[in-house]
Design an enzyme around this catalytic site. Structure first.
Site, PDB file in Angstrom:
ATOM      1  N   ARG A 272       5.346   5.608  70.509  1.00 39.02           N
ATOM      2  CA  ARG A 272       6.366   6.449  70.284  1.00 39.02           C
ATOM      3  C   ARG A 272       7.755   5.950  69.847  1.00 39.02           C
ATOM      4  O   ARG A 272       8.470   6.394  68.911  1.00 39.02           O
ATOM      5  CB  ARG A 272       6.420   7.186  71.741  1.00 39.02           C
ATOM      6  CG  ARG A 272       7.396   8.378  71.660  1.00 39.02           C
ATOM      7  CD  ARG A 272       7.751   8.882  73.208  1.00 39.02           C
ATOM      8  NE  ARG A 272       6.399   8.975  73.856  1.00 39.02           N
ATOM      9  CZ  ARG A 272       5.601  10.016  74.125  1.00 39.02           C
ATOM     10  NH1 ARG A 272       5.908  11.293  73.680  1.00 39.02           N
ATOM     11  NH2 ARG A 272       4.453   9.875  74.851  1.00 39.02           N
ATOM     12  N   CYS A 336      -4.933  31.666  67.607  1.00 39.68           N
ATOM     13  CA  CYS A 336      -5.091  32.842  68.652  1.00 39.68           C
ATOM     14  C   CYS A 336      -5.524  32.255  70.169  1.00 39.68           C
ATOM     15  O   CYS A 336      -6.483  32.580  70.688  1.00 39.68           O
ATOM     16  CB  CYS A 336      -6.730  33.638  68.122  1.00 39.68           C
ATOM     17  SG  CYS A 336      -6.605  33.952  66.459  1.00 39.68           S
TER      18      CYS A 336
HETATM   19  N1  LLP Z   1      -1.088   1.136  74.599  1.00 39.51           N
HETATM   20  C1  LLP Z   1      -2.021   1.748  75.323  1.00 39.51           C
HETATM   21  C2  LLP Z   1      -3.416   1.051  75.643  1.00 39.51           C
HETATM   22  C3  LLP Z   1      -1.860   3.197  75.505  1.00 39.51           C
HETATM   23  O1  LLP Z   1      -3.036   3.959  75.854  1.00 39.51           O
HETATM   24  C4  LLP Z   1      -0.722   3.795  74.822  1.00 39.51           C
HETATM   25  C5  LLP Z   1      -0.575   5.274  74.730  1.00 39.51           C
HETATM   26  C6  LLP Z   1       0.131   3.069  74.295  1.00 39.51           C
HETATM   27  C7  LLP Z   1      -0.056   1.415  73.986  1.00 39.51           C
HETATM   28  C8  LLP Z   1       1.474   3.407  73.404  1.00 39.51           C
HETATM   29  O2  LLP Z   1       2.370   4.020  74.310  1.00 39.51           O
HETATM   30  P1  LLP Z   1       3.721   4.615  73.906  1.00 39.51           P
HETATM   31  O3  LLP Z   1       4.514   3.536  73.664  1.00 39.51           O
HETATM   32  O4  LLP Z   1       3.459   5.688  72.611  1.00 39.51           O
HETATM   33  O5  LLP Z   1       4.379   5.385  75.264  1.00 39.51           O
HETATM   34  N2  LLP Z   1      -0.007  12.111  73.596  1.00 39.51           N
HETATM   35  C9  LLP Z   1       0.887  11.694  74.529  1.00 39.51           C
HETATM   36  C10 LLP Z   1       0.890  10.238  74.749  1.00 39.51           C
HETATM   37  C11 LLP Z   1      -0.249   9.564  75.381  1.00 39.51           C
HETATM   38  C12 LLP Z   1       0.061   8.105  75.359  1.00 39.51           C
HETATM   39  C13 LLP Z   1      -1.286   7.358  75.492  1.00 39.51           C
HETATM   40  N3  LLP Z   1      -1.472   6.074  75.280  1.00 39.51           N
HETATM   41  C14 LLP Z   1       1.883  12.327  73.968  1.00 39.51           C
HETATM   42  O6  LLP Z   1       1.789  13.066  73.190  1.00 39.51           O
HETATM   43  O7  LLP Z   1       3.124  12.292  74.576  1.00 39.51           O
END
Ligand code: LLP
Length: 410
Positions: A272, A336
């Site tokens: 992110r 929908c």
């Molecule tokens: N590494 C692993 C093993 C992960 O499972 C994830 C995210 C990341 C790194 C990266 O995380 P970040 O830096 O993006 O926080 N769909 C959700 C977010 C789910 C995150 C899942 N794992 C949303 O839209 O907020």
């Protein structure tokens, strides 16, 4: 709102149609450099592995490869794309969960770094191979995230080896003849509080210290996951990444010394933080309804951007131009489902059919979570670099849908 990079949004929309995902290349580069500089300043052996799951467009992966980043993949196809984007296998990491034997075989054949999700994953792996190096994703017993659905550690989480079983897991690997070790965690996503990272790193380092001291292991790397958040509202503030890096590296140094770890690589897996604020979703108003409430319908919905309906996530929305907010509306898509609502009671300008509505901060977990629900087609994606816009994935076509049916079944 009128521009992305130096490109006029209306011109991009006219050129590529709507709904449309647009990514600002310079914003991604600046996010990457900011994170890298913040950590490397305090610990030169910091390595960034971009979490492909956040946005797996191959052209973004190519950019991360050019920038010198590594990647973290969560499925065989993400790994395939990373290789296609040019990543060297030494920069590719794989973190799955409930990995099947076939998946493990695929990853092992690719000879990339793997973080195993469970002690049983190791047992499955040992059935056909003894790896040189093993790392486990540890559930340190605590997790925190922007909302419940994105907390990935603690007692309700399906991920990782509970830390109480960590010793057993590494002992099994060592007894099996494994020579090199890493340790990993990913405890939650979208955290904006520096001290959260200090708390989890402190916990992981103590867990590692306990296990590795007993087993006389010196780890090659310690991976603290991603989770670095971004603001989604005007009220939230940026994560202070300089402070986060300073505090994390302080505790990291201190514990490496305490447990005689030497200087292992410190791995980060941000998704992110690197791409979230670089993405925009351009939609067009298709209908306005005065019902019990006012609904403004646009041509992208939960099929295009799932986060609001899945988590109740909020994305700032703007109308192209500079009209002031004048009334309250419910911004929705064309699916929908009554959960197909981007925002309720949103202070918004007066709009008409055909106006462009732009949602912000959709670069992470936007396109990757889009679907064909209601048989709507997935949108195109465009890269903006200064005043140039280029198509990096075309819009889906009906043929893409039809291709999945056996030819003689149609
Ligand atoms: N590494 C692993 C093993 C992960 O499972 C994830 C995210 C990341 C790194 C990266 O995380 P970040 O830096 O993006 O926080 N769909 C959700 C977010 C789910 C995150 C899942 N794992 C949303 O839209 O907020």
């Amino acid at each position: 709102m009128k521009i992305i990079g130096q490109c006029d949004i209306k011109e991009i929309a006219e050129m590529y149609g709507t709904p449309l995902y647009v990514y600002d290349k310079q914003q991604i580069i600046s996010n990457y450099n900011k994170l890298k500089t913040a950590f490397r300043k305090h610990y030169t052996k910091t390595e960034i592995h971009y979490a492909v799951k956040a946005n797996s467009n191959i052209h973004l992966l190519e950019l991360f490869n050019e920038l010198g980043s590594g990647v973290d993949c969560s499925s065989p196809i993400e790994l395939f794309l990373a290789k296609k984007a040019g990543f060297d296998r030494s920069n590719i990491m794989y973190t799955g969960n409930y990995e099947s034997i076939d998946e493990l075989k695929f990853v092992i054949a690719e000879d990339v770094i793997i973080n195993l999700d469970d002690i049983n994953s190791l047992k499955r792996l040992l059935r056909f191979h003894t790896p040189e190096r093993v790392s486990f994703r540890i559930n340190p017993g605590i997790g925190r995230g922007g909302f419940e659905g994105i907390v990935t550690a603690g007692s309700d989480a399906k991920f990782g080896v509970p830390y109480e079983k960590g010793y057993e897991a590494y002992k099994m690997a060592k007894d099996a003849g494994v020579k090199h070790f890493g340790i990993h965690m990913m405890t939650g996503s979208n955290n904006l509080e520096p001290y959260h990272f200090v708390e989890i790193v402190d916990k992981l380092m103590n867990i590692a210290g306990d296990i590795f001291t007993k087993l006389e292991i010196v780890p090659d790397y310690i991976d603290i996951g991603g989770g670095f958040g971004i603001p989604y509202t005007d009220e939230e503030e940026d994560l202070n990444i300089e402070l986060t890096a300073k505090l994390v590296c302080e505790i990291f140094h201190e514990k490496c010394e305490k447990y005689n770890f030497g200087e292992p690589h410190l791995k980060l897996e941000p998704g992110r933080y690197l791409v979230g604020n670089a993405g925009y979703l351009i939609t067009e108003v298709t209908g306005i309804k005065e019902s019990y409430k006012t609904f403004v319908g646009v041509n992208g919905g939960m099929n295009t951007l799932l986060r609001p309906s899945l988590y109740g996530a909020f994305h700032r929305a703007y109308v192209y131009g500079d009209k002031a907010n004048s009334n309250y509306v419910n911004l929705c898509g064309q699916i929908c489902e009554n959960s197909d609502i981007f925002a309720r009671h949103l202070h918004f300008p007066e709009v008409e059919e055909g106006d462009l509505v732009i949602l912000r901060d959709v670069g992470a977990y936007g396109y990757v979570m889009a679907s064909n629900y209601n048989n709507r087609l997935r949108p195109a994606e465009v890269f903006v670099d200064g005043n140039t816009a280029s198509l990096i994935r075309r819009k889906e076509k009906i043929e893409d849908i039809l291709n999945l049916y056996e030819e003689n079944s149609l």
